[in-house]
Design a protein around this motif. Structure first.
Motif, PDB file in Angstrom:
ATOM      1  N   ILE A   1      54.526  31.745  30.670  1.00 37.03           N
ATOM      2  CA  ILE A   1      52.648  32.186  30.804  1.00 37.03           C
ATOM      3  C   ILE A   1      52.500  32.981  30.318  1.00 37.03           C
ATOM      4  CG2 ILE A   1      50.920  31.438  32.234  1.00 37.03           C
ATOM      5  CD1 ILE A   1      53.397  30.534  34.283  1.00 37.03           C
ATOM      6  N   GLU A   2      52.483  34.454  29.931  1.00 37.23           N
ATOM      7  CA  GLU A   2      51.784  35.553  29.838  1.00 37.23           C
ATOM      8  C   GLU A   2      51.738  35.837  28.084  1.00 37.23           C
ATOM      9  OE1 GLU A   2      51.734  39.252  31.854  1.00 37.23           O
ATOM     10  OE2 GLU A   2      53.623  38.586  32.961  1.00 37.23           O
ATOM     11  N   ALA A   3      52.812  34.760  27.167  1.00 35.67           N
ATOM     12  CA  ALA A   3      53.155  34.929  26.543  1.00 35.67           C
ATOM     13  C   ALA A   3      51.720  33.981  25.534  1.00 35.67           C
ATOM     14  CB  ALA A   3      54.297  34.287  25.345  1.00 35.67           C
ATOM     15  N   GLU A   4      51.151  32.869  26.378  1.00 34.33           N
ATOM     16  CA  GLU A   4      50.276  32.285  26.115  1.00 34.33           C
ATOM     17  C   GLU A   4      49.117  32.445  25.816  1.00 34.33           C
ATOM     18  OE1 GLU A   4      51.607  28.362  27.772  1.00 34.33           O
ATOM     19  OE2 GLU A   4      53.803  27.839  27.011  1.00 34.33           O
ATOM     20  N   LEU A   5      48.603  33.632  26.972  1.00 30.15           N
ATOM     21  CA  LEU A   5      47.440  33.164  27.112  1.00 30.15           C
ATOM     22  C   LEU A   5      46.675  34.595  26.174  1.00 30.15           C
ATOM     23  CD1 LEU A   5      48.177  35.920  30.639  1.00 30.15           C
ATOM     24  CD2 LEU A   5      46.914  33.016  30.361  1.00 30.15           C
ATOM     25  N   PRO A   6      45.480  34.416  26.111  1.00 32.57           N
ATOM     26  CA  PRO A   6      45.108  34.531  24.474  1.00 32.57           C
ATOM     27  C   PRO A   6      43.862  36.350  24.769  1.00 32.57           C
ATOM     28  CG  PRO A   6      42.817  33.695  26.578  1.00 32.57           C
ATOM     29  CD  PRO A   6      44.484  33.806  26.736  1.00 32.57           C
ATOM     30  N   ALA A   7      44.034  37.265  24.209  1.00 34.14           N
ATOM     31  CA  ALA A   7      44.462  38.574  23.658  1.00 34.14           C
ATOM     32  C   ALA A   7      42.906  38.970  24.767  1.00 34.14           C
ATOM     33  CB  ALA A   7      43.803  38.730  22.692  1.00 34.14           C
ATOM     34  N   GLU A   8      41.848  38.156  25.156  1.00 40.76           N
ATOM     35  CA  GLU A   8      41.153  39.041  26.071  1.00 40.76           C
ATOM     36  C   GLU A   8      41.346  38.472  27.809  1.00 40.76           C
ATOM     37  OE1 GLU A   8      39.149  36.431  22.744  1.00 40.76           O
ATOM     38  OE2 GLU A   8      40.822  36.462  23.972  1.00 40.76           O
ATOM     39  N   VAL A   9      42.664  38.261  28.033  1.00 46.08           N
ATOM     40  CA  VAL A   9      43.120  38.655  29.214  1.00 46.08           C
ATOM     41  C   VAL A   9      44.223  39.482  29.976  1.00 46.08           C
ATOM     42  CG1 VAL A   9      44.745  36.862  31.071  1.00 46.08           C
ATOM     43  CG2 VAL A   9      42.960  35.900  30.048  1.00 46.08           C
ATOM     44  N   THR A  10      44.236  40.016  30.422  1.00 47.33           N
ATOM     45  CA  THR A  10      45.450  41.077  30.961  1.00 47.33           C
ATOM     46  C   THR A  10      45.912  40.597  32.330  1.00 47.33           C
ATOM     47  OG1 THR A  10      43.871  43.269  29.355  1.00 47.33           O
ATOM     48  CG2 THR A  10      45.190  43.924  30.991  1.00 47.33           C
ATOM     49  N   VAL A  11      47.090  41.610  32.467  1.00 49.30           N
ATOM     50  CA  VAL A  11      47.800  41.258  33.450  1.00 49.30           C
ATOM     51  C   VAL A  11      48.408  42.547  34.196  1.00 49.30           C
ATOM     52  CG1 VAL A  11      49.962  39.597  34.684  1.00 49.30           C
ATOM     53  CG2 VAL A  11      48.030  38.486  32.743  1.00 49.30           C
ATOM     54  N   HIS A  12      48.457  42.119  35.395  1.00 48.53           N
ATOM     55  CA  HIS A  12      49.036  43.265  35.711  1.00 48.53           C
ATOM     56  C   HIS A  12      49.724  42.404  37.360  1.00 48.53           C
ATOM     57  CE1 HIS A  12      46.978  46.331  33.765  1.00 48.53           C
ATOM     58  NE2 HIS A  12      45.786  46.228  33.838  1.00 48.53           N
ATOM     59  N   LEU A  13      51.301  43.757  37.112  1.00 44.66           N
ATOM     60  CA  LEU A  13      52.376  43.285  38.002  1.00 44.66           C
ATOM     61  C   LEU A  13      52.344  44.010  38.966  1.00 44.66           C
ATOM     62  CD1 LEU A  13      54.140  40.537  35.766  1.00 44.66           C
ATOM     63  CD2 LEU A  13      52.429  39.782  37.544  1.00 44.66           C
ATOM     64  N   LEU A  14      52.513  43.810  39.827  1.00 41.51           N
ATOM     65  CA  LEU A  14      52.245  45.458  40.279  1.00 41.51           C
ATOM     66  C   LEU A  14      53.387  45.197  42.035  1.00 41.51           C
ATOM     67  CD1 LEU A  14      48.536  46.258  40.879  1.00 41.51           C
ATOM     68  CD2 LEU A  14      50.493  47.497  39.074  1.00 41.51           C
ATOM     69  N   PRO A  15      54.252  46.050  42.310  1.00 39.65           N
ATOM     70  CA  PRO A  15      54.854  45.943  43.481  1.00 39.65           C
ATOM     71  C   PRO A  15      53.928  46.434  44.659  1.00 39.65           C
ATOM     72  CG  PRO A  15      55.051  47.806  42.080  1.00 39.65           C
ATOM     73  CD  PRO A  15      54.287  46.933  41.662  1.00 39.65           C
ATOM     74  N   GLY A  16      54.306  45.770  45.822  1.00 41.43           N
ATOM     75  CA  GLY A  16      53.792  46.237  47.333  1.00 41.43           C
ATOM     76  C   GLY A  16      52.988  45.219  47.932  1.00 41.43           C
ATOM     77  N   ASP A  17      52.344  45.617  49.145  1.00 39.92           N
ATOM     78  CA  ASP A  17      52.285  44.388  50.779  1.00 39.92           C
ATOM     79  C   ASP A  17      50.992  44.696  49.984  1.00 39.92           C
ATOM     80  OD1 ASP A  17      50.968  46.200  51.986  1.00 39.92           O
ATOM     81  OD2 ASP A  17      52.692  46.698  53.043  1.00 39.92           O
ATOM     82  N   PRO A  18      50.100  43.311  50.391  1.00 40.48           N
ATOM     83  CA  PRO A  18      48.872  43.475  50.651  1.00 40.48           C
ATOM     84  C   PRO A  18      47.844  44.104  50.602  1.00 40.48           C
ATOM     85  CG  PRO A  18      49.795  40.725  51.116  1.00 40.48           C
ATOM     86  CD  PRO A  18      50.523  42.327  51.014  1.00 40.48           C
ATOM     87  N   TYR A  19      48.331  44.776  51.651  1.00 38.67           N
ATOM     88  CA  TYR A  19      47.524  46.231  51.977  1.00 38.67           C
ATOM     89  C   TYR A  19      47.157  46.630  50.861  1.00 38.67           C
ATOM     90  CZ  TYR A  19      48.090  44.102  56.577  1.00 38.67           C
ATOM     91  OH  TYR A  19      48.132  42.882  57.452  1.00 38.67           O
ATOM     92  N   ARG A  20      47.835  46.965  49.657  1.00 37.87           N
ATOM     93  CA  ARG A  20      47.420  47.494  48.475  1.00 37.87           C
ATOM     94  C   ARG A  20      46.436  47.438  47.388  1.00 37.87           C
ATOM     95  NH1 ARG A  20      52.335  49.931  45.240  1.00 37.87           N
ATOM     96  NH2 ARG A  20      50.732  51.608  44.372  1.00 37.87           N
ATOM     97  N   LEU A  21      46.081  46.014  47.848  1.00 35.14           N
ATOM     98  CA  LEU A  21      44.706  45.903  47.297  1.00 35.14           C
ATOM     99  C   LEU A  21      43.530  46.624  46.806  1.00 35.14           C
ATOM    100  CD1 LEU A  21      43.322  43.090  46.050  1.00 35.14           C
ATOM    101  CD2 LEU A  21      42.052  42.922  48.059  1.00 35.14           C
ATOM    102  N   PRO A  22      43.504  48.039  47.601  1.00 35.33           N
ATOM    103  CA  PRO A  22      42.470  48.480  47.428  1.00 35.33           C
ATOM    104  C   PRO A  22      42.440  49.724  46.044  1.00 35.33           C
ATOM    105  CG  PRO A  22      42.627  48.801  49.665  1.00 35.33           C
ATOM    106  CD  PRO A  22      43.725  48.056  49.054  1.00 35.33           C
ATOM    107  N   VAL A  23      43.587  50.396  46.165  1.00 35.19           N
ATOM    108  CA  VAL A  23      44.285  51.111  45.033  1.00 35.19           C
ATOM    109  C   VAL A  23      44.688  50.385  43.817  1.00 35.19           C
ATOM    110  CG1 VAL A  23      46.088  52.073  44.437  1.00 35.19           C
ATOM    111  CG2 VAL A  23      45.840  52.328  46.501  1.00 35.19           C
TER     112      VAL A  23
END
Length: 294
Positions: A82-104
């Motif tokens: 799916i990422e390969a089909e995204l336009p250049a204007e979209v940046t995806v960050h896949l981050l490890p951790g539980d939801p409580y790391r959302l602020p970081v």
């Protein structure tokens, strides 16, 4: 851990609300951030496909998608095509951790000052730090799935418009609480409308988490408006005469009903002579004042 049916419900809700939020965010800002925390790979896939479907609206814009998950190591394989089909204007960050790391995660993504839509599935208690991050100053909108009411915490965090429903699955299984925090009446109406469409499709009923009786509302077909009629009468007795717009907003924030249901309930009350309106005829306008007849 959500059941498969709860997961399907949450994914459908995410897609419908993001469909409303993303074009509006891109209209008012050149950059926007979508943060998914603890929602699973299926929701991440659905969100990325939706962003890709809006490629024609992304020119000259920048969309960042944050995916925060304990199983982030597995996500590149799931989301790579799916990422390969995204336009250049979209940046995806896949981050490890539980939801409580959302602020970081939100801070690292540079989301400050631009629209932020967060969809968070919390395994435990709501924390002020997480909610403050989701407000993103005055530009954040939060769709939250948790085990109990989060209304007071959302209000304290700075969301002026808060709505909650407790979904009940077809076999009677409770599916936690869906809470929504925003500054936009339009977004508030959109999430409630989405909940009703999904409820009708999946045979999900809703109850008010604050209702000690636990009464559920069947959202398929024409709803029973009696509970809403009683609520609107109580609101008028307590607060006095109110504009239609305020009664619609009260319906969205304090009941499980839609804004359109408030208009129908008010029409029934007018027909019954329980309330009066400013004008004698015509469409019930938002600025029109509703007053108890006795």
């Amino acid at each position: 851990m959500p059941t498969d049916r709860t997961t399907d419900f949450l994914r459908e809700l995410l897609v419908r609300q993001l469909t409303t939020w993303l074009p509006a965010a891109l209209h008012r800002s050149r950059r926007a951030t979508v943060a998914l925390a603890g929602t699973g790979a299926g929701s991440a896939e659905a969100a990325l496909r939706l962003v890709a479907a809006h490629a024609d609206q992304l020119r000259g814009r920048q969309v960042t998608v944050l995916v925060l998950d304990d199983n982030a190591a597995d996500l590149p394989a799931r989301l790579g095509s799916i990422e390969a089909e995204l336009p250049a204007e979209v940046t995806v960050h896949l981050l490890p951790g539980d939801p409580y790391r959302l602020p970081v995660a939100v801070k690292a993504a540079g989301a400050a000052g631009a629209p932020l839509f967060s969809f968070v599935d919390l395994p435990g208690a709501v924390t002020p730090k997480l909610l403050t991050a989701a407000t993103n100053g005055r530009t954040g909108e939060l769709l939250l799935h948790t085990g109990g009411s989060a209304r007071d915490a959302l209000v304290s965090a700075g969301f002026p418009l808060v709505a909650e429903v407790a979904p009940v699955l077809p076999d009677g299984e409770a599916a936690g609480v869906i809470a929504f925090g925003s500054r936009s009446d339009r977004s508030l109406e959109a999430v409630r409308d989405a909940l009703w469409v999904i409820g009708a499709d999946l045979d999900v009923h809703y109850r008010d988490p604050a209702d000690p009786m636990g009464a559920t509302v069947d959202v398929a077909g024409d709803p029973d408006l009696e509970p809403l009629i009683r609520e609107l009468l109580a609101e008028l007795r307590e607060g006095g005469s109110r504009p239609v717009t305020e009664l619609r907003r009260h319906t969205l924030t304090a009941t499980v009903y839609r804004a359109a249901d408030a208009n129908r309930a008010l029409a029934d009350l007018l027909d019954a002579g329980e309330v009066r309106r400013d004008r004698e005829a015509g469409r019930l306008a938002g600025d029109e004042i509703i007053t108890l007849a006795r």
